[in-house]
Design an enzyme around this catalytic site. Structure first.
Site, mmCIF file in Angstrom:
data_model
loop_
_atom_site.group_PDB
_atom_site.id
_atom_site.type_symbol
_atom_site.label_atom_id
_atom_site.label_comp_id
_atom_site.label_asym_id
_atom_site.label_seq_id
_atom_site.Cartn_x
_atom_site.Cartn_y
_atom_site.Cartn_z
ATOM 1 N N CYS A 193 0.831 -1.201 0.000
ATOM 2 C CA CYS A 193 0.000 0.000 0.000
ATOM 3 C C CYS A 193 0.869 1.256 0.000
ATOM 4 O O CYS A 193 0.593 2.218 -0.719
ATOM 5 C CB CYS A 193 -0.918 -0.022 1.219
ATOM 6 S SG CYS A 193 -1.954 1.429 1.348
ATOM 7 N N CYS B 272 -4.561 -2.432 6.049
ATOM 8 C CA CYS B 272 -5.027 -1.108 5.638
ATOM 9 C C CYS B 272 -6.384 -1.110 4.953
ATOM 10 O O CYS B 272 -7.161 -0.208 5.150
ATOM 11 C CB CYS B 272 -3.984 -0.400 4.796
ATOM 12 S SG CYS B 272 -3.208 -1.417 3.559
#
Length: 368
Positions: A102, A199
């Site tokens: 990410c 996330c």
């Protein structure tokens, strides 16, 4: 200061670290604006998904600080460049680290480009606990001052150019100081607990979430001696060194020592376990890593002495690194290490400096 007119876009997550980062940058004279990234389309209305609450908190902080908050949807980029790779790795029996992906694909690529091109930013900033130092015209990535919170492990894929365009205000502080600043300012995020979820999944239940995208295939659990002692619900739910959630006790002839996952036989869908956290099958003398990213982006040849972490929050392991070819290295530890896990990242350090890292392709087992 000479930076007065420089514009910084802070990635506002709705947490305390990014909130305080925005305030610190204001104090330093930057022109500060916030950006909230939506990386996941909630398709389920589950109570675990906290995105709406996070956006509200980010907005409240920006209102309090008197700065504008932009929002952007990176869900398509996230799906293509993070989530699909994450699923493919799990399917192959490896254990990926989506937070590293990410940062690589979203926070320091999509966000960095959007901030510069669409919002006219000179820099981006995040609430990561890392520091940067400029040496000989190149930016280096340093561990955060708070060793308990240091997040350099998650940022090793960044290049010196990306680091040069990024600011990490809380990297120079310790976490209790950050919370104290937020409390003194009366920010809604002051007492908000740190997010622990992956996330995109937020705090939701991981097994249930993964099962939606990858059908589970139950299979046998066998011991290192070849005895079948149970059934697993899917190899993807297990990682090397795991102890909890195996659903097996001691064997009749054996000891009561807990069982640990020591291997995953993906081809035959078998989970291999052994007793004791220092069982020889759990230990590795080294590893082979690939998909290398060096912060200075210089090709690595020859050998070097440094230290390595094979997972977050691990104590540094002294090691010798040797280049095998352009994109593979062999790492030999000074002492054997438990639970080195293919798919995870090996990240290298020289003192405070994060040199870079790579994905663990295979572990080098203890010679039998």
């Amino acid at each position: 200061m000479s930076e007065t007119a420089k514009k910084v876009i802070v990635g506002m997550s709705g947490g305390v670290d990014s909130s305080v980062s925005a305030w610190l940058l204001q104090q330093q004279g930057y022109q500060v604006e916030g950006l909230f990234m939506k990386n996941w389309e909630e398709d389920d209305g589950e109570e675990y998904c906290t995105a709406a609450a996070d956006l509200a908190d980010a907005q409240a902080v920006c209102d309090k600080l008197g700065i504008e908050l932009h929002t952007v949807n990176f869900a398509a980029e996230y799906w293509d460049n993070v989530f699909e790779l994450f699923l493919a790795e799990y399917k192959a029996g490896r254990t990926p680290n989506p937070d590293i992906l990410c940062n690589k694909e979203i926070k320091f690529k999509a966000f960095l480009e959007f901030a510069a091109e669409d919002l006219g930013a000179d820099y981006i900033a995040t609430g990561h606990y890392v520091r940067r130092a400029d040496v000989d015209g190149k930016s280096r990535l340093l561990r955060g001052l708070d060793s308990n919170k240091d997040q350099s492990y998650f940022l090793y894929t960044l290049s010196h150019e990306q680091i040069a365009q990024s600011l990490f205000p809380v990297g120079e502080l310790e976490k209790p100081q950050v919370r104290k600043i937020a409390e003194d300012l009366g920010l809604v995020t002051a007492k908000k607990k740190d997010s622990t979820g992956i996330c995109f999944i937020g705090e939701r239940k991981f097994r249930e979430f993964l099962g939606r995208y990858l059908p589970a295939q139950p299979g046998k659990i066998i011991t290192v001696d070849g005895d079948e002692i149970g059934e697993h619900q899917g190899l993807m739910y297990h990682t090397l060194g795991q102890r909890k959630g195996l659903g097996i006790g001691g064997t009749k002839e054996g000891t009561e020592e807990p069982w640990y996952v020591v291997d995953k036989d993906v081809e035959n869908n078998i989970l291999v376990v052994a007793q004791g956290h220092e069982h020889p099958r759990l230990m590795s003398v080294g590893l082979i890593a690939q998909q290398l990213h060096w912060v200075d982006r210089e090709p690595f040849t020859g050998t070097m002495r440094c230290s390595v972490k094979t997972r977050y929050r691990q104590t540094d392991i002294p090691c010798t690194v040797k280049a095998l070819d352009d994109d593979r290295i062999e790492v030999i530890f000074d002492e054997p290490v438990a639970a080195v896990t293919p798919g995870q990242s090996a990240v290298f350090y020289n003192g405070e400096v994060c040199l870079g890292g790579g994905i663990i392709e295979q572990r080098l087992p203890l010679p039998v």
